[in-house]
Design a protein around this motif. Structure first.
Motif: not given
Length: 407
Positions: A106-121
Protein backbone atom coordinates in the motif's frame (compact mmCIF):
# COMPACT_ATOMS: atom_id res chain seq x y z
CA UNK A 1 -10.11 43.75 10.03
CA UNK A 2 -12.75 41.19 10.89
CA UNK A 3 -12.83 39.96 14.48
CA UNK A 4 -12.54 36.21 13.83
CA UNK A 5 -13.87 35.46 17.32
CA UNK A 6 -17.30 36.80 16.33
CA UNK A 7 -19.70 34.12 15.09
CA UNK A 8 -20.88 34.91 11.57
CA UNK A 9 -24.43 34.39 10.39
CA UNK A 10 -25.01 32.59 7.09
CA UNK A 11 -25.30 35.78 5.02
CA UNK A 12 -22.06 37.18 6.44
CA UNK A 13 -20.26 33.86 5.94
CA UNK A 14 -21.29 33.63 2.29
CA UNK A 15 -20.27 37.23 1.64
CA UNK A 16 -16.85 36.70 3.24
CA UNK A 17 -16.42 33.44 1.37
CA UNK A 18 -17.14 35.04 -2.00
CA UNK A 19 -14.55 37.69 -1.22
CA UNK A 20 -11.79 35.37 -0.01
CA UNK A 21 -12.35 31.82 -1.32
CA UNK A 22 -11.63 30.93 -4.95
CA UNK A 23 -14.76 30.41 -7.00
CA UNK A 24 -14.26 26.74 -7.89
CA UNK A 25 -17.54 25.33 -6.51
CA UNK A 26 -21.18 26.11 -7.21
CA UNK A 27 -22.08 26.01 -3.52
CA UNK A 28 -25.55 25.90 -2.03
CA UNK A 29 -26.31 29.04 0.04
CA UNK A 30 -25.87 27.30 3.39
CA UNK A 31 -23.13 26.31 5.82
CA UNK A 32 -23.20 23.04 7.75
CA UNK A 33 -21.73 23.40 11.22
CA UNK A 34 -22.68 20.27 13.20
CA UNK A 35 -23.42 16.61 12.57
CA UNK A 36 -24.47 13.46 14.39
CA UNK A 37 -24.92 10.15 12.61
CA UNK A 38 -27.07 10.79 9.51
CA UNK A 39 -28.10 14.26 10.69
CA UNK A 40 -26.48 17.65 10.11
CA UNK A 41 -27.36 21.20 11.17
CA UNK A 42 -26.69 24.43 9.34
CA UNK A 43 -25.49 27.72 10.81
CA UNK A 44 -29.10 28.83 11.27
CA UNK A 45 -29.91 25.74 13.35
CA UNK A 46 -31.94 23.89 10.71
CA UNK A 47 -31.68 20.08 10.75
CA UNK A 48 -31.23 17.87 7.66
CA UNK A 49 -31.01 14.19 6.83
CA UNK A 50 -27.68 13.88 5.06
CA UNK A 51 -27.86 11.52 2.08
CA UNK A 52 -24.66 12.92 0.55
CA UNK A 53 -22.28 12.10 3.45
CA UNK A 54 -19.61 14.49 2.23
CA UNK A 55 -19.66 12.73 -1.16
CA UNK A 56 -19.35 9.21 0.29
CA UNK A 57 -16.78 10.29 2.88
CA UNK A 58 -18.50 10.18 6.29
CA UNK A 59 -19.66 6.62 5.72
CA UNK A 60 -19.70 5.83 9.44
CA UNK A 61 -21.76 8.92 10.20
CA UNK A 62 -20.97 12.38 11.51
CA UNK A 63 -19.25 12.65 14.87
CA UNK A 64 -19.08 8.88 15.16
CA UNK A 65 -18.11 8.38 18.84
CA UNK A 66 -15.38 5.82 18.08
CA UNK A 67 -13.83 8.06 15.41
CA UNK A 68 -14.02 11.11 17.69
CA UNK A 69 -12.28 9.21 20.48
CA UNK A 70 -9.45 7.91 18.29
CA UNK A 71 -8.81 11.44 16.94
CA UNK A 72 -8.61 12.79 20.50
CA UNK A 73 -6.28 10.02 21.60
CA UNK A 74 -3.94 10.39 18.63
CA UNK A 75 -3.89 14.20 18.81
CA UNK A 76 -2.65 13.87 22.37
CA UNK A 77 0.23 11.62 21.29
CA UNK A 78 1.65 12.77 17.94
CA UNK A 79 0.12 14.02 14.69
CA UNK A 80 2.87 14.04 12.10
CA UNK A 81 6.49 13.05 11.58
CA UNK A 82 6.68 12.55 7.76
CA UNK A 83 7.53 9.35 5.95
CA UNK A 84 11.22 9.72 6.72
CA UNK A 85 10.41 7.40 9.65
CA UNK A 86 8.20 4.37 10.16
CA UNK A 87 4.69 5.22 11.32
CA UNK A 88 3.21 2.41 13.45
CA UNK A 89 -0.42 3.18 12.61
CA UNK A 90 0.37 3.31 8.91
CA UNK A 91 1.97 -0.10 9.08
CA UNK A 92 -1.09 -1.49 10.88
CA UNK A 93 -3.48 0.09 8.37
CA UNK A 94 -1.51 -1.31 5.44
CA UNK A 95 -1.72 -4.76 7.02
CA UNK A 96 -5.49 -4.43 7.52
CA UNK A 97 -5.96 -3.41 3.88
CA UNK A 98 -3.80 -6.18 2.44
CA UNK A 99 -5.30 -8.83 4.73
CA UNK A 100 -8.75 -7.96 3.41
CA UNK A 101 -7.95 -7.56 -0.30
CA UNK A 102 -6.00 -8.96 -3.26
CA UNK A 103 -3.08 -6.59 -2.56
CA UNK A 104 0.36 -7.04 -1.01
CA UNK A 105 1.55 -3.43 -0.70
CA UNK A 106 0.00 0.00 0.00
CA UNK A 107 1.10 3.57 -0.78
CA UNK A 108 -0.58 6.31 1.27
CA UNK A 109 -1.44 9.83 0.17
CA UNK A 110 -4.12 12.44 0.87
CA UNK A 111 -6.94 12.09 -1.67
CA UNK A 112 -8.47 10.03 -4.44
CA UNK A 113 -6.88 12.14 -7.16
CA UNK A 114 -3.46 11.58 -5.58
CA UNK A 115 -4.09 7.85 -5.30
CA UNK A 116 -5.00 7.71 -9.00
CA UNK A 117 -2.00 9.88 -9.90
CA UNK A 118 0.21 7.42 -8.01
CA UNK A 119 -1.39 4.53 -9.90
CA UNK A 120 -0.71 6.22 -13.25
CA UNK A 121 2.93 6.82 -12.31
CA UNK A 122 3.36 3.24 -11.11
CA UNK A 123 1.87 1.91 -14.37
CA UNK A 124 4.22 4.00 -16.50
CA UNK A 125 7.28 2.91 -14.55
CA UNK A 126 6.22 -0.75 -14.53
CA UNK A 127 5.57 -0.78 -18.28
CA UNK A 128 8.92 0.79 -19.13
CA UNK A 129 10.83 -1.59 -16.85
CA UNK A 130 9.12 -4.70 -18.21
CA UNK A 131 8.30 -3.82 -21.83
CA UNK A 132 10.07 -0.68 -23.00
CA UNK A 133 9.46 3.01 -23.67
CA UNK A 134 6.62 2.63 -26.19
CA UNK A 135 4.17 0.97 -23.80
CA UNK A 136 2.47 4.05 -22.32
CA UNK A 137 -1.22 3.93 -23.27
CA UNK A 138 -3.79 3.97 -20.47
CA UNK A 139 -7.34 3.07 -21.44
CA UNK A 140 -10.21 4.37 -19.32
CA UNK A 141 -13.97 4.53 -19.79
CA UNK A 142 -16.06 7.24 -21.34
CA UNK A 143 -18.14 9.01 -18.70
CA UNK A 144 -15.60 8.13 -16.00
CA UNK A 145 -14.13 10.39 -13.33
CA UNK A 146 -10.67 9.91 -11.81
CA UNK A 147 -9.68 13.25 -10.28
CA UNK A 148 -8.59 16.84 -10.89
CA UNK A 149 -4.84 16.66 -11.48
CA UNK A 150 -3.69 17.04 -15.10
CA UNK A 151 -3.12 13.31 -15.47
CA UNK A 152 -6.33 12.26 -13.73
CA UNK A 153 -8.58 14.68 -15.64
CA UNK A 154 -7.01 13.28 -18.78
CA UNK A 155 -7.86 9.76 -17.61
CA UNK A 156 -11.38 11.06 -16.92
CA UNK A 157 -13.54 10.29 -19.93
CA UNK A 158 -15.54 13.52 -19.84
CA UNK A 159 -14.46 16.46 -21.99
CA UNK A 160 -16.15 19.04 -19.73
CA UNK A 161 -13.53 18.46 -17.03
CA UNK A 162 -10.66 18.80 -19.51
CA UNK A 163 -11.74 22.01 -21.24
CA UNK A 164 -9.27 24.86 -20.76
CA UNK A 165 -6.39 22.70 -19.54
CA UNK A 166 -4.95 21.69 -22.91
CA UNK A 167 -2.44 20.47 -23.86
CA UNK A 168 -3.27 17.36 -21.87
CA UNK A 169 -0.72 14.63 -21.14
CA UNK A 170 -0.39 12.11 -23.95
CA UNK A 171 -1.04 8.40 -23.74
CA UNK A 172 -4.72 8.20 -22.77
CA UNK A 173 -7.64 6.74 -24.72
CA UNK A 174 -11.25 5.86 -23.92
CA UNK A 175 -13.72 3.08 -24.52
CA UNK A 176 -17.45 2.62 -23.94
CA UNK A 177 -18.60 0.93 -20.75
CA UNK A 178 -19.82 -2.66 -21.25
CA UNK A 179 -18.96 -2.70 -24.98
CA UNK A 180 -16.80 -5.81 -25.21
CA UNK A 181 -15.94 -5.49 -28.90
CA UNK A 182 -14.85 -1.87 -28.54
CA UNK A 183 -12.71 -2.82 -25.55
CA UNK A 184 -10.99 -5.51 -27.59
CA UNK A 185 -10.33 -3.01 -30.35
CA UNK A 186 -8.63 -0.42 -28.14
CA UNK A 187 -6.27 -2.68 -26.13
CA UNK A 188 -3.01 -3.81 -27.75
CA UNK A 189 0.74 -4.21 -27.16
CA UNK A 190 1.09 -0.48 -26.43
CA UNK A 191 -1.48 -0.59 -23.63
CA UNK A 192 0.12 -0.13 -20.22
CA UNK A 193 -3.08 -0.26 -18.17
CA UNK A 194 -6.86 -0.27 -18.18
CA UNK A 195 -8.44 1.99 -15.54
CA UNK A 196 -12.04 1.37 -14.44
CA UNK A 197 -14.43 2.47 -11.70
CA UNK A 198 -16.41 -0.71 -10.92
CA UNK A 199 -19.32 1.63 -10.25
CA UNK A 200 -19.11 5.05 -11.90
CA UNK A 201 -20.04 7.78 -9.44
CA UNK A 202 -19.76 11.22 -11.02
CA UNK A 203 -20.76 9.65 -14.32
CA UNK A 204 -24.25 8.90 -12.97
CA UNK A 205 -24.00 5.79 -10.76
CA UNK A 206 -23.45 3.11 -13.41
CA UNK A 207 -22.20 -0.33 -12.31
CA UNK A 208 -19.85 -1.94 -14.82
CA UNK A 209 -20.93 -5.43 -15.89
CA UNK A 210 -19.13 -8.51 -14.63
CA UNK A 211 -18.52 -9.62 -18.23
CA UNK A 212 -16.80 -6.33 -19.07
CA UNK A 213 -14.54 -6.51 -16.02
CA UNK A 214 -13.68 -10.13 -16.82
CA UNK A 215 -12.85 -9.21 -20.42
CA UNK A 216 -10.66 -6.32 -19.22
CA UNK A 217 -8.78 -8.73 -16.94
CA UNK A 218 -8.36 -11.22 -19.80
CA UNK A 219 -7.05 -8.59 -22.23
CA UNK A 220 -4.68 -7.07 -19.65
CA UNK A 221 -3.20 -10.52 -19.04
CA UNK A 222 -2.90 -11.12 -22.78
CA UNK A 223 -1.02 -7.88 -23.49
CA UNK A 224 0.97 -7.50 -20.26
CA UNK A 225 -1.07 -4.50 -19.08
CA UNK A 226 -2.05 -3.73 -15.49
CA UNK A 227 -5.70 -3.52 -14.44
CA UNK A 228 -6.56 -0.56 -12.17
CA UNK A 229 -9.82 -0.35 -10.26
CA UNK A 230 -10.68 3.13 -9.01
CA UNK A 231 -12.74 2.52 -5.86
CA UNK A 232 -12.33 6.01 -4.43
CA UNK A 233 -16.12 6.41 -4.23
CA UNK A 234 -17.47 2.86 -4.52
CA UNK A 235 -14.99 1.15 -2.19
CA UNK A 236 -14.96 0.51 1.56
CA UNK A 237 -18.43 -0.85 2.20
CA UNK A 238 -20.36 1.51 -0.03
CA UNK A 239 -21.72 -1.28 -2.26
CA UNK A 240 -22.38 -3.75 0.56
CA UNK A 241 -19.00 -5.45 0.22
CA UNK A 242 -15.72 -4.07 1.52
CA UNK A 243 -14.51 -3.60 -2.06
CA UNK A 244 -16.75 -3.27 -5.10
CA UNK A 245 -14.57 -5.64 -7.17
CA UNK A 246 -15.73 -8.48 -4.92
CA UNK A 247 -19.13 -8.47 -6.68
CA UNK A 248 -17.47 -9.52 -9.94
CA UNK A 249 -14.77 -11.82 -8.61
CA UNK A 250 -12.29 -10.01 -10.86
CA UNK A 251 -9.10 -8.96 -9.08
CA UNK A 252 -7.13 -5.92 -10.26
CA UNK A 253 -3.38 -5.34 -10.07
CA UNK A 254 -3.89 -1.88 -8.55
CA UNK A 255 -6.78 -0.42 -6.56
CA UNK A 256 -7.25 3.15 -5.37
CA UNK A 257 -9.11 4.31 -2.26
CA UNK A 258 -9.81 7.53 -0.37
CA UNK A 259 -13.04 9.16 0.87
CA UNK A 260 -14.51 6.68 3.39
CA UNK A 261 -11.10 5.47 4.58
CA UNK A 262 -10.77 8.57 6.78
CA UNK A 263 -14.46 9.27 7.55
CA UNK A 264 -13.63 12.96 7.14
CA UNK A 265 -9.87 13.24 7.64
CA UNK A 266 -7.93 13.38 4.33
CA UNK A 267 -6.38 10.07 3.32
CA UNK A 268 -5.88 8.21 0.07
CA UNK A 269 -4.34 4.83 -0.64
CA UNK A 270 -3.07 2.92 -3.64
CA UNK A 271 -3.06 -0.86 -3.18
CA UNK A 272 -1.05 -3.12 -5.48
CA UNK A 273 0.27 -6.63 -5.95
CA UNK A 274 3.92 -7.33 -5.17
CA UNK A 275 4.59 -7.64 -8.90
CA UNK A 276 3.29 -4.14 -9.68
CA UNK A 277 4.50 -2.45 -6.49
CA UNK A 278 8.11 -3.55 -7.03
CA UNK A 279 8.52 -0.87 -9.70
CA UNK A 280 8.37 1.86 -7.03
CA UNK A 281 11.65 2.31 -5.19
CA UNK A 282 12.82 5.07 -2.77
CA UNK A 283 12.63 8.43 -4.53
CA UNK A 284 10.18 7.32 -7.21
CA UNK A 285 7.10 8.75 -5.50
CA UNK A 286 6.25 10.35 -2.16
CA UNK A 287 3.71 12.25 -0.08
CA UNK A 288 4.69 14.41 2.89
CA UNK A 289 1.42 13.98 4.74
CA UNK A 290 0.49 10.59 3.30
CA UNK A 291 -0.57 8.11 5.98
CA UNK A 292 0.58 10.26 8.89
CA UNK A 293 -0.13 9.31 12.50
CA UNK A 294 -3.54 10.96 12.71
CA UNK A 295 -5.10 9.73 9.48
CA UNK A 296 -3.68 6.23 9.89
CA UNK A 297 -5.16 5.93 13.36
CA UNK A 298 -8.55 6.92 11.98
CA UNK A 299 -8.14 4.58 8.99
CA UNK A 300 -7.44 1.66 11.33
CA UNK A 301 -10.60 2.39 13.30
CA UNK A 302 -12.65 2.67 10.08
CA UNK A 303 -11.36 -0.70 8.90
CA UNK A 304 -12.00 -2.25 12.32
CA UNK A 305 -15.63 -1.09 12.27
CA UNK A 306 -16.29 -2.04 8.66
CA UNK A 307 -14.92 -5.57 9.08
CA UNK A 308 -17.02 -6.33 12.14
CA UNK A 309 -19.48 -9.19 11.85
CA UNK A 310 -22.72 -8.27 10.09
CA UNK A 311 -21.70 -4.67 9.29
CA UNK A 312 -21.52 -5.19 5.53
CA UNK A 313 -24.56 -7.45 5.53
CA UNK A 314 -26.46 -4.61 7.14
CA UNK A 315 -25.31 -2.19 4.43
CA UNK A 316 -26.37 -4.63 1.72
CA UNK A 317 -29.82 -5.12 3.29
CA UNK A 318 -30.38 -1.39 3.71
CA UNK A 319 -29.29 -0.92 0.10
CA UNK A 320 -31.90 -3.41 -1.16
CA UNK A 321 -34.55 -1.76 1.02
CA UNK A 322 -33.76 1.76 -0.18
CA UNK A 323 -33.46 0.80 -3.84
CA UNK A 324 -36.77 -1.08 -3.75
CA UNK A 325 -38.58 1.91 -2.24
CA UNK A 326 -36.94 4.28 -4.71
CA UNK A 327 -37.90 2.11 -7.70
CA UNK A 328 -41.50 1.94 -6.54
CA UNK A 329 -41.53 5.73 -6.22
CA UNK A 330 -40.13 6.09 -9.74
CA UNK A 331 -42.83 3.78 -11.09
CA UNK A 332 -45.54 5.69 -9.22
CA UNK A 333 -44.52 8.84 -11.09
CA UNK A 334 -44.05 7.02 -14.42
CA UNK A 335 -40.35 7.81 -14.65
CA UNK A 336 -38.78 5.93 -17.57
CA UNK A 337 -35.41 5.29 -15.95
CA UNK A 338 -34.62 2.58 -13.41
CA UNK A 339 -32.75 2.80 -10.14
CA UNK A 340 -29.04 2.10 -10.59
CA UNK A 341 -26.30 1.19 -8.17
CA UNK A 342 -25.12 -1.25 -5.54
CA UNK A 343 -25.63 -1.14 -1.79
CA UNK A 344 -25.97 2.46 -0.62
CA UNK A 345 -24.51 3.98 -3.80
CA UNK A 346 -27.71 4.71 -5.65
CA UNK A 347 -28.78 6.77 -8.65
CA UNK A 348 -32.15 7.56 -10.24
CA UNK A 349 -32.49 9.35 -13.60
CA UNK A 350 -35.09 12.15 -13.51
CA UNK A 351 -34.06 14.06 -16.66
CA UNK A 352 -34.07 17.87 -16.35
CA UNK A 353 -35.89 17.83 -12.99
CA UNK A 354 -32.74 16.87 -11.07
CA UNK A 355 -31.57 20.28 -9.78
CA UNK A 356 -35.15 21.29 -8.97
CA UNK A 357 -35.70 18.16 -6.86
CA UNK A 358 -32.37 18.61 -5.06
CA UNK A 359 -33.34 22.18 -4.10
CA UNK A 360 -36.84 21.11 -3.00
CA UNK A 361 -35.45 18.32 -0.81
CA UNK A 362 -32.89 20.66 0.71
CA UNK A 363 -35.61 23.17 1.61
CA UNK A 364 -37.50 20.37 3.37
CA UNK A 365 -34.66 18.79 5.32
CA UNK A 366 -33.04 16.22 3.01
CA UNK A 367 -29.63 16.63 1.39
CA UNK A 368 -29.16 14.74 -1.89
CA UNK A 369 -27.07 15.36 -4.98
CA UNK A 370 -27.52 15.55 -8.74
CA UNK A 371 -24.85 14.38 -11.19
CA UNK A 372 -24.80 15.28 -14.85
CA UNK A 373 -27.84 17.49 -14.30
CA UNK A 374 -30.19 14.53 -14.74
CA UNK A 375 -29.44 11.82 -12.16
CA UNK A 376 -30.24 12.00 -8.47
CA UNK A 377 -27.41 10.47 -6.47
CA UNK A 378 -27.86 9.10 -2.96
CA UNK A 379 -24.85 8.38 -0.72
CA UNK A 380 -26.17 8.15 2.84
CA UNK A 381 -23.93 7.07 5.70
CA UNK A 382 -23.61 3.29 5.84
CA UNK A 383 -24.91 3.59 9.39
CA UNK A 384 -28.23 5.08 8.21
CA UNK A 385 -31.28 3.46 9.82
CA UNK A 386 -34.35 2.03 8.12
CA UNK A 387 -36.43 4.73 9.81
CA UNK A 388 -34.17 7.42 8.34
CA UNK A 389 -34.54 5.86 4.89
CA UNK A 390 -38.32 5.96 5.34
CA UNK A 391 -38.17 9.63 6.34
CA UNK A 392 -35.99 10.47 3.33
CA UNK A 393 -38.47 8.73 1.05
CA UNK A 394 -41.34 10.82 2.49
CA UNK A 395 -39.48 14.05 1.73
CA UNK A 396 -38.48 12.80 -1.71
CA UNK A 397 -42.06 11.80 -2.59
CA UNK A 398 -43.30 15.24 -1.64
CA UNK A 399 -40.64 16.79 -3.86
CA UNK A 400 -41.68 14.49 -6.74
CA UNK A 401 -45.30 15.58 -6.28
CA UNK A 402 -44.29 19.20 -6.67
CA UNK A 403 -42.08 18.50 -9.69
CA UNK A 404 -44.11 15.88 -11.55
CA UNK A 405 -47.64 16.52 -10.28
CA UNK A 406 -49.63 14.76 -7.55
CA UNK A 407 -50.03 11.01 -8.05
Amino acid sequence: MVDMNIELNTEQMIAMGKENVMNTYGRLPMALVKGSGSLVWDSDGKQYLDFVAGLAVTSLGHANPEIVEIIREQAGEILHTSNLYWIPGQVKLAKMLTDNSFANKVFFCNSGAEANEAAIKLVRKYAKEHFGAEKIQIVSLKNSFHGRTLATITATGQAKYQKGYEPLPEGFSYTTMNDLSELEGVINEETAAVMIEPVQGEGGVHPVSREFLQKARELCDKYGALLIFDEVQCGLGRTGKLFAYEWSGVKPDILTLAKALGNGVPIGAMLATDNAAASFQPGDHASTFGGNHLVSAVGCKVMEIMTREDFLTGVENKGYYFQDKLQKLAEKFDLPGKVRGLGLMVGLPVEEKGPEIVSDCCANGLLINCVGGKTLRFLPPLTVTFDEIDRAMEILEQAFQRSFGVK
